[in-house]
Motif scaffolding. Structure first.
Motif, PDB file in Angstrom:
ATOM      1  N   THR A 118       0.803  -1.229   0.000  1.00  0.00           N
ATOM      2  CA  THR A 118       0.000   0.000   0.000  1.00  0.00           C
ATOM      3  C   THR A 118       0.833   1.275   0.000  1.00  0.00           C
ATOM      4  OG1 THR A 118      -0.219  -0.238   2.406  1.00  0.00           O
ATOM      5  CG2 THR A 118      -2.045  -1.037   1.046  1.00  0.00           C
ATOM      6  N   ALA A 119       2.147   1.160   0.240  1.00  0.00           N
ATOM      7  CA  ALA A 119       3.015   2.337   0.150  1.00  0.00           C
ATOM      8  C   ALA A 119       3.145   2.825  -1.290  1.00  0.00           C
ATOM      9  CB  ALA A 119       4.394   2.030   0.735  1.00  0.00           C
ATOM     10  N   ILE A 120       2.552   2.083  -2.217  1.00  0.00           N
ATOM     11  CA  ILE A 120       2.560   2.512  -3.613  1.00  0.00           C
ATOM     12  C   ILE A 120       1.819   3.833  -3.783  1.00  0.00           C
ATOM     13  CG2 ILE A 120       0.417   1.358  -4.407  1.00  0.00           C
ATOM     14  CD1 ILE A 120       2.109   0.418  -6.868  1.00  0.00           C
ATOM     15  N   SER A 121       0.901   4.126  -2.872  1.00  0.00           N
ATOM     16  CA  SER A 121       0.119   5.364  -2.965  1.00  0.00           C
ATOM     17  C   SER A 121       0.989   6.603  -2.765  1.00  0.00           C
ATOM     18  CB  SER A 121      -1.019   5.369  -1.935  1.00  0.00           C
ATOM     19  OG  SER A 121      -0.511   5.360  -0.614  1.00  0.00           O
ATOM     20  N   ILE A 122       2.159   6.444  -2.128  1.00  0.00           N
ATOM     21  CA  ILE A 122       3.066   7.575  -1.931  1.00  0.00           C
ATOM     22  C   ILE A 122       4.390   7.369  -2.671  1.00  0.00           C
ATOM     23  CG2 ILE A 122       2.060   8.280   0.277  1.00  0.00           C
ATOM     24  CD1 ILE A 122       4.478   6.828   1.632  1.00  0.00           C
ATOM     25  N   GLY A 123       4.399   6.409  -3.604  1.00  0.00           N
ATOM     26  CA  GLY A 123       5.604   6.172  -4.396  1.00  0.00           C
ATOM     27  C   GLY A 123       6.726   5.482  -3.653  1.00  0.00           C
ATOM     28  N   LYS A 124       6.386   4.673  -2.630  1.00  0.00           N
ATOM     29  CA  LYS A 124       7.417   4.024  -1.817  1.00  0.00           C
ATOM     30  C   LYS A 124       7.229   2.510  -1.731  1.00  0.00           C
ATOM     31  CE  LYS A 124       9.482   7.867  -0.546  1.00  0.00           C
ATOM     32  NZ  LYS A 124      10.882   8.194  -0.959  1.00  0.00           N
ATOM     33  N   SER A 125       6.565   1.921  -2.703  1.00  0.00           N
ATOM     34  CA  SER A 125       6.276   0.488  -2.642  1.00  0.00           C
ATOM     35  C   SER A 125       7.505  -0.362  -2.946  1.00  0.00           C
ATOM     36  CB  SER A 125       5.183   0.132  -3.652  1.00  0.00           C
ATOM     37  OG  SER A 125       4.929  -1.261  -3.663  1.00  0.00           O
ATOM     38  N   MET A 126       7.546  -1.552  -2.342  1.00  0.00           N
ATOM     39  CA  MET A 126       8.437  -2.610  -2.786  1.00  0.00           C
ATOM     40  C   MET A 126       7.560  -3.539  -3.600  1.00  0.00           C
ATOM     41  SD  MET A 126      11.491  -3.945  -2.801  1.00  0.00           S
ATOM     42  CE  MET A 126      11.287  -4.689  -4.427  1.00  0.00           C
ATOM     43  N   THR A 127       7.778  -3.557  -4.917  1.00  0.00           N
ATOM     44  CA  THR A 127       6.906  -4.301  -5.827  1.00  0.00           C
ATOM     45  C   THR A 127       7.676  -5.423  -6.504  1.00  0.00           C
ATOM     46  OG1 THR A 127       5.592  -2.310  -6.265  1.00  0.00           O
ATOM     47  CG2 THR A 127       5.393  -4.129  -7.847  1.00  0.00           C
ATOM     48  N   CYS A 128       7.159  -6.647  -6.387  1.00  0.00           N
ATOM     49  CA  CYS A 128       7.775  -7.798  -7.043  1.00  0.00           C
ATOM     50  C   CYS A 128       6.977  -8.183  -8.283  1.00  0.00           C
ATOM     51  CB  CYS A 128       7.856  -8.975  -6.079  1.00  0.00           C
ATOM     52  SG  CYS A 128       9.013  -8.687  -4.717  1.00  0.00           S
ATOM     53  N   LEU A 129       7.689  -8.606  -9.328  1.00  0.00           N
ATOM     54  CA  LEU A 129       7.085  -8.905 -10.623  1.00  0.00           C
ATOM     55  C   LEU A 129       7.488 -10.294 -11.099  1.00  0.00           C
ATOM     56  CD1 LEU A 129       8.140  -5.547 -12.368  1.00  0.00           C
ATOM     57  CD2 LEU A 129       5.906  -6.005 -11.355  1.00  0.00           C
ATOM     58  N   ALA A 130       6.528 -10.998 -11.705  1.00  0.00           N
ATOM     59  CA  ALA A 130       6.815 -12.296 -12.330  1.00  0.00           C
ATOM     60  C   ALA A 130       5.916 -12.422 -13.553  1.00  0.00           C
ATOM     61  CB  ALA A 130       6.550 -13.437 -11.358  1.00  0.00           C
ATOM     62  N   ALA A 131       6.466 -12.903 -14.659  1.00  0.00           N
ATOM     63  CA  ALA A 131       5.717 -12.939 -15.919  1.00  0.00           C
ATOM     64  C   ALA A 131       5.683 -14.339 -16.524  1.00  0.00           C
ATOM     65  CB  ALA A 131       6.346 -11.973 -16.929  1.00  0.00           C
ATOM     66  N   ASN A 132       4.669 -14.553 -17.388  1.00  0.00           N
ATOM     67  CA  ASN A 132       4.651 -15.784 -18.180  1.00  0.00           C
ATOM     68  C   ASN A 132       5.620 -15.623 -19.346  1.00  0.00           C
ATOM     69  OD1 ASN A 132       3.227 -14.049 -19.882  1.00  0.00           O
ATOM     70  ND2 ASN A 132       1.610 -15.531 -20.356  1.00  0.00           N
ATOM     71  N   ASN A 133       5.729 -16.634 -20.194  1.00  0.00           N
ATOM     72  CA  ASN A 133       6.721 -16.585 -21.275  1.00  0.00           C
ATOM     73  C   ASN A 133       6.526 -15.367 -22.168  1.00  0.00           C
ATOM     74  OD1 ASN A 133       8.060 -18.893 -20.482  1.00  0.00           O
ATOM     75  ND2 ASN A 133       6.765 -20.260 -21.705  1.00  0.00           N
ATOM     76  N   LYS A 134       5.288 -15.133 -22.611  1.00  0.00           N
ATOM     77  CA  LYS A 134       5.044 -13.995 -23.492  1.00  0.00           C
ATOM     78  C   LYS A 134       5.219 -12.672 -22.755  1.00  0.00           C
ATOM     79  CE  LYS A 134       2.137 -12.451 -27.295  1.00  0.00           C
ATOM     80  NZ  LYS A 134       2.282 -11.024 -27.043  1.00  0.00           N
ATOM     81  N   GLY A 135       4.822 -12.656 -21.495  1.00  0.00           N
ATOM     82  CA  GLY A 135       4.911 -11.436 -20.706  1.00  0.00           C
ATOM     83  C   GLY A 135       6.326 -10.973 -20.433  1.00  0.00           C
ATOM     84  N   GLN A 136       7.303 -11.879 -20.612  1.00  0.00           N
ATOM     85  CA  GLN A 136       8.700 -11.481 -20.427  1.00  0.00           C
ATOM     86  C   GLN A 136       9.077 -10.326 -21.347  1.00  0.00           C
ATOM     87  OE1 GLN A 136      10.700 -12.577 -18.086  1.00  0.00           O
ATOM     88  NE2 GLN A 136       9.423 -14.253 -17.352  1.00  0.00           N
ATOM     89  N   GLU A 137       8.403 -10.245 -22.488  1.00  0.00           N
ATOM     90  CA  GLU A 137       8.679  -9.168 -23.444  1.00  0.00           C
ATOM     91  C   GLU A 137       8.265  -7.803 -22.891  1.00  0.00           C
ATOM     92  OE1 GLU A 137       6.506 -10.194 -26.936  1.00  0.00           O
ATOM     93  OE2 GLU A 137       7.401 -12.193 -27.101  1.00  0.00           O
ATOM     94  N   LYS A 138       7.374  -7.807 -21.891  1.00  0.00           N
ATOM     95  CA  LYS A 138       6.835  -6.556 -21.344  1.00  0.00           C
ATOM     96  C   LYS A 138       7.320  -6.272 -19.931  1.00  0.00           C
ATOM     97  CE  LYS A 138       4.247  -5.924 -25.011  1.00  0.00           C
ATOM     98  NZ  LYS A 138       4.465  -4.800 -25.946  1.00  0.00           N
ATOM     99  N   ILE A 139       8.232  -7.100 -19.428  1.00  0.00           N
ATOM    100  CA  ILE A 139       8.642  -6.955 -18.039  1.00  0.00           C
ATOM    101  C   ILE A 139       9.387  -5.638 -17.799  1.00  0.00           C
ATOM    102  CG2 ILE A 139      10.915  -8.083 -18.083  1.00  0.00           C
ATOM    103  CD1 ILE A 139       8.185  -8.811 -15.497  1.00  0.00           C
ATOM    104  N   GLU A 140      10.166  -5.183 -18.784  1.00  0.00           N
ATOM    105  CA  GLU A 140      10.880  -3.916 -18.623  1.00  0.00           C
ATOM    106  C   GLU A 140       9.909  -2.747 -18.559  1.00  0.00           C
ATOM    107  OE1 GLU A 140      14.048  -3.267 -17.953  1.00  0.00           O
ATOM    108  OE2 GLU A 140      14.345  -5.445 -17.815  1.00  0.00           O
ATOM    109  N   MET A 141       8.836  -2.825 -19.334  1.00  0.00           N
ATOM    110  CA  MET A 141       7.816  -1.794 -19.289  1.00  0.00           C
ATOM    111  C   MET A 141       7.149  -1.773 -17.915  1.00  0.00           C
ATOM    112  SD  MET A 141       4.388  -1.323 -21.603  1.00  0.00           S
ATOM    113  CE  MET A 141       3.634  -2.775 -20.855  1.00  0.00           C
ATOM    114  N   ALA A 142       6.870  -2.969 -17.373  1.00  0.00           N
ATOM    115  CA  ALA A 142       6.268  -3.060 -16.044  1.00  0.00           C
ATOM    116  C   ALA A 142       7.203  -2.462 -14.992  1.00  0.00           C
ATOM    117  CB  ALA A 142       5.948  -4.509 -15.717  1.00  0.00           C
ATOM    118  N   LYS A 143       8.493  -2.765 -15.106  1.00  0.00           N
ATOM    119  CA  LYS A 143       9.465  -2.201 -14.173  1.00  0.00           C
ATOM    120  C   LYS A 143       9.478  -0.679 -14.257  1.00  0.00           C
ATOM    121  CE  LYS A 143      13.600  -3.912 -13.944  1.00  0.00           C
ATOM    122  NZ  LYS A 143      14.904  -4.469 -14.385  1.00  0.00           N
ATOM    123  N   LYS A 144       9.407  -0.156 -15.467  1.00  0.00           N
ATOM    124  CA  LYS A 144       9.428   1.297 -15.653  1.00  0.00           C
ATOM    125  C   LYS A 144       8.237   1.945 -14.971  1.00  0.00           C
ATOM    126  CE  LYS A 144       9.734   4.858 -19.242  1.00  0.00           C
ATOM    127  NZ  LYS A 144       9.800   5.116 -20.708  1.00  0.00           N
TER     128      LYS A 144
END
Length: 264
Positions: A118-144
């Protein structure tokens, strides 16, 4: 980019607040059968509040499903026919695996599991990401996107459950520790508002020290722990009462519970 958030409860609203604060979109659709929590956002530029999930999906490139596990499958089924290979589908539903999402919308879609707090509301979240095979192509966008709202870490999907406990449930764990510190300060004679300020700022300073120095917690503990002093006296008393053990047991109990939810 155009983003839709399906589900505007505590986490969905927090993500919306973070995105709005950082102007991280060209269009933002907030969709829920009950829009009360986000109606105020309708006054924001490029933000649309709606109860029409299909509209939100059609008008967006990225769709974030911020729903409870018991609700996400039905909502996914209701919009599956309009999710295309160009969409990026993100889910924050605890315990709802990528394979389940693929079984509903297809494994040819970009799918990313996102676990913020919930700290995402103030720009302080720790966010973890995991993608399927196709989604790997978009993981950098998600990180951004999510790096604008805190810090990200890409992990294997099998670690998402543990990350949920450490990062999402972890907010509550740290809040409880801060509350206990506040209560201790009150017992030592501080007014409640003073005790709160002392506890919160000290917690913030501690985390900041570790982030900026890169040092291990024990190194920082050693810097303030003198032989025969009051700090080591307090630390030892806490450990005799099981502070570290209780925290670890709580983390493990939370992890066991989330794995039970996964089986439902």
């Amino acid at each position: 980019m155009k983003i839709a958030i399906i589900g505007t409860g505590n986490l969905g609203s927090s993500i919306a607040k973070g995105l709005i604060k950082n102007k991280s979109f060209t269009g933002l659709y907030l969709s829920d059968k009950n829009t009360t929590a986000v109606n105020a956002f309708s006054n924001e530029e490029y933000v649309t509040v709606t109860s029409d999930n299909a509209l939100a999906v059609k008008e967006s490139e990225i769709v974030i499903f911020a729903l409870q596990p018991r609700h996400i499958d039905k909502v996914l089924e209701s919009v599956a026919s309009i999710i295309t290979e160009n969409h990026v589908v993100m889910s924050v539903a605890a315990g709802f695996e990528i394979s389940k999402i693929e079984s509903i919308i297809g494994d040819n879609k970009n799918i990313i599991r996102v676990m913020p707090n919930t700290a995402i509301s103030i720009g302080k979240s720790m966010t973890c990401l995991a993608a399927n095979n196709k989604g790997q192509e978009k993981i950098e966008m998600a990180k951004k996107i999510f790096n604008q709202l805190g810090t990200t870490l890409v992990i294997p999907e099998e670690q998402i459950q543990a990350a949920t406990v450490i990062c999402a449930s972890g907010i509550a764990f740290w809040m409880r520790l801060i509350r206990a510190t506040t209560q201790g300060a009150i017992q030592l004679g501080f007014e409640a508002h003073e005790a709160h300020q002392l506890a919160v700022q000290t917690c913030f300073g501690s985390a900041s020290l570790l982030i900026e120095s890169g040092r291990h917690p024990e190194q920082e503990i050693d810097r303030v722990t003198t032989p025969g002093g009051c700090t080591i006296e307090g630390l030892n008393a806490m450990e005799h009462q099981g502070l570290s053990s209780a925290l670890i047991q709580g983390i493990v109990a939370s992890f066991e519970k989330i794995n039970q939810l996964k089986k439902i």
